[in-house]
Structure formats: structure tokens, C-alpha cells
Design a protein around this motif. Structure first.
Motif, PDB file in Angstrom:
ATOM      1  N   LYS A 183       0.478  -1.602   9.985  1.00 44.85           N
ATOM      2  CA  LYS A 183       1.140  -1.706   8.688  1.00 44.85           C
ATOM      3  C   LYS A 183       2.640  -1.540   8.893  1.00 44.85           C
ATOM      4  O   LYS A 183       3.085  -0.743   9.721  1.00 44.85           O
ATOM      5  CB  LYS A 183       0.627  -0.613   7.741  1.00 44.85           C
ATOM      6  N   HIS A 222       0.815  -4.590   4.437  1.00 45.57           N
ATOM      7  CA  HIS A 222      -0.307  -4.898   5.325  1.00 45.57           C
ATOM      8  C   HIS A 222      -0.733  -6.346   5.098  1.00 45.57           C
ATOM      9  O   HIS A 222      -1.024  -6.747   3.971  1.00 45.57           O
ATOM     10  CB  HIS A 222      -1.486  -3.961   5.059  1.00 45.57           C
ATOM     11  N   GLU A 278       0.813  -1.210   0.000  1.00 43.68           N
ATOM     12  CA  GLU A 278       0.000   0.000   0.000  1.00 43.68           C
ATOM     13  C   GLU A 278       0.851   1.267   0.000  1.00 43.68           C
ATOM     14  O   GLU A 278       2.021   1.248   0.388  1.00 43.68           O
ATOM     15  CB  GLU A 278      -0.912   0.027   1.242  1.00 43.68           C
TER      16      GLU A 278
END
Length: 250
Positions: free
Chosen positions: A86, A79, A42
């Protein structure tokens, strides 16, 4: 002799298969205590709002692999589905290895590329310093709990400034380490991120920021945060009456 030639040829083929093109990355990871699941790579959304998944892969027998290409170093996050938190990494070209501890992200290890090795060292040293300061911070909070609450309720600026000064003194070791890092690590991507943070702190003048920026390796100056710092420093020079930028981060 033929066997030697075949061995050399095989080694060359294997080396060629593992060689990555410029900017290409391979992230290989092991997730401690999890055989299957999903892993998301991410990045923060526009204006720092939320997170966006740019890749999703499966965990197979506790392992995962993510491939892609990065134009320059940038902070991203790993993640793992159903795991809180995270894990930040520096996404950059090269082979990145992650030992992911689902029960304690702080115990996870990132290695393989220069900036991730440096990020790992920075986090380890910061953790050591914070551990030493933990008892002092708890003591400060307990001793000043009522004073802090009263100052906030009455908007007592003088009292808050006094308390903040005491707290800053306790945090001096970690502050000195963090703000001193860019001066001693001119090639580390973490340095340019810290300099951005320093640029918004009134304790540092534009001249101090510029001196540190000028000491950076050219590779850092070419990154997005590096260009943003330079752009704002140049803008300040056109406004000689401005003593401090309101925000050097874009």
C-alpha cells in the motif's frame, strides 16, 4: 476587444470549476503498466488493527480520480487491486497527484499539496541514507548472526545490549535525520507523527518533547496527534514524580 473579454471570462469559469472548498480533495493518479482495475483509498482500523476502505474507484485507461473531504491531515493508503503493498499518502484538502508504480511502490511519486510534497522529500532523503547504510547493515548481520541467536536463546541481556548499541551506531545517520526532522520542519505533518514516536523513546525527556511541540505551527497542534501529545504532556505535569510517559500515542 470582445475576444479578450471572452477569453478572460472563460479563464475565470475554468478557475472557478477547479477551485476546491476548504478541506476538499481531488486525488488524480496514473498507474504505470495497468489500464484497468480498482483503486482503494484506505485508512487504518480502530486501534491500528487492519485497514478499512473508505472509497473505491475504477482505473480507466491507466488513470483514476478520487474526490472527498478531509477535516485535517491524516495518513491514508492507496491500494491497487492485485498489487502487493500500500502506498501511504497524507490525505488533506487540495489537489493530490500520484504517479503509481505497481512494480515498485518505492518509485511512486506523490505531489500537489504541501504535506505530500514534504512527505515525498522525507522519503527520498531517508532512502538515500538507507542505501548508503545497506552494506554496513548486511555486514553487521552476517558477522553477528551466531552471536544474536545465542544471546536470544540464553536470554543474555548484556550481550543483546552490546549488539544493539553497535547496530544503533550504524543506524546513527538515519536516526539523526529522522529525529532531527521535527526541529527543522515545524509545519510538516510528518513532524508531529515523528514526535509521537520520539515521545515513546526513553532517550527523550518530556521536556525535550514539549520544546519541540511548542515550536510547531498551530496547524499541527490542532491535529489529532498534536492534541494527543499536548494532552499527555499536561497529564505528566500533574505527576511530578513521573520521569517518562509509558505511551504518548493514542
Amino acid at each position: 476587444m470582445k475576444k479578450v473579454i471572452l477569453l478572460v471570462a472563460s479563464a475565470i469559469v475554468l478557475f472557478s470549476c477547479n477551485k476546491l472548498a476548504e478541506g476538499e480533495y481531488i486525488i488524480t493518479g496514473n498507474v504505470k503498466g495497468m489500464k484497468t482495475g480498482l483503486v482503494y483509498l484506505e485508512k487504518q482500523g480502530p486501534m491500528g488493527m487492519g485497514f478499512m476502505a473508505i472509497d473505491t474507484v475504477k482505473i480507466e485507461d491507466g488513470k483514476f480520480e478520487i474526490k472527498g473531504k478531509a477535516s485535517e491531515p491524516e495518513i491514508h493508503f492507496i491500494h491497487v487491486d492485485k498489487v502487493n503493498g500500500k502506498l501511504p499518502i497524507v490525505l488533506e484538502g487540495g489537489e493530490i497527484e500520484i504517479a503509481f508504480d505497481k512494480d515498485s511502490l518505492a518509485k511512486s511519486k506523490i505531489s500537489g499539496t504541501y504535506n505530500n510534497e514534504e512527505f515525498n522529500k522525507f522519503n527520498e532523503e531517508s532512502e538515500k541514507i538507507q542505501t548508503k547504510l545497506k552494506s554496513k547493515i548486511i555486514d553487521f548481520q552476517q558477522r553477528n548472526k551466531v552471536a544474536i541467536e545465542n544471546a536470544q536463546k540464553t536470554n543474555d541481556t548484556a550481550a543483546m545490549n552490546k549488539l544493539r548499541a553497535e547496530y544503533d551506531l550504524i543506524q546513527k545517520d538515519i536516526t539523526d535525520y529522522t529525529f532531527g526532522y521535527p526541529k527543522t520542519h515545524p509545519k510538516s505533518f510528518i513532524s508531529v507523527l515523528i514526535l509521537q514516536m520520539m515521545a515513546t523513546n526513553p532517550k527523550f525527556t518530556p521536556k525535550e518533547i514539549e520544546t519541540i511541540y511548542n515550536s510547531f505551527d498551530e496547524s499541527l497542534k490542532k491535529t489529532k496527534p498534536g492534541k494527543a501529545i499536548k494532552e499527555n504532556l499536561d497529564a505528566l505535569k500533574k505527576k511530578p514524580t513521573a520521569s517518562q510517559p509509558s505511551n504518548l500515542i493514542k
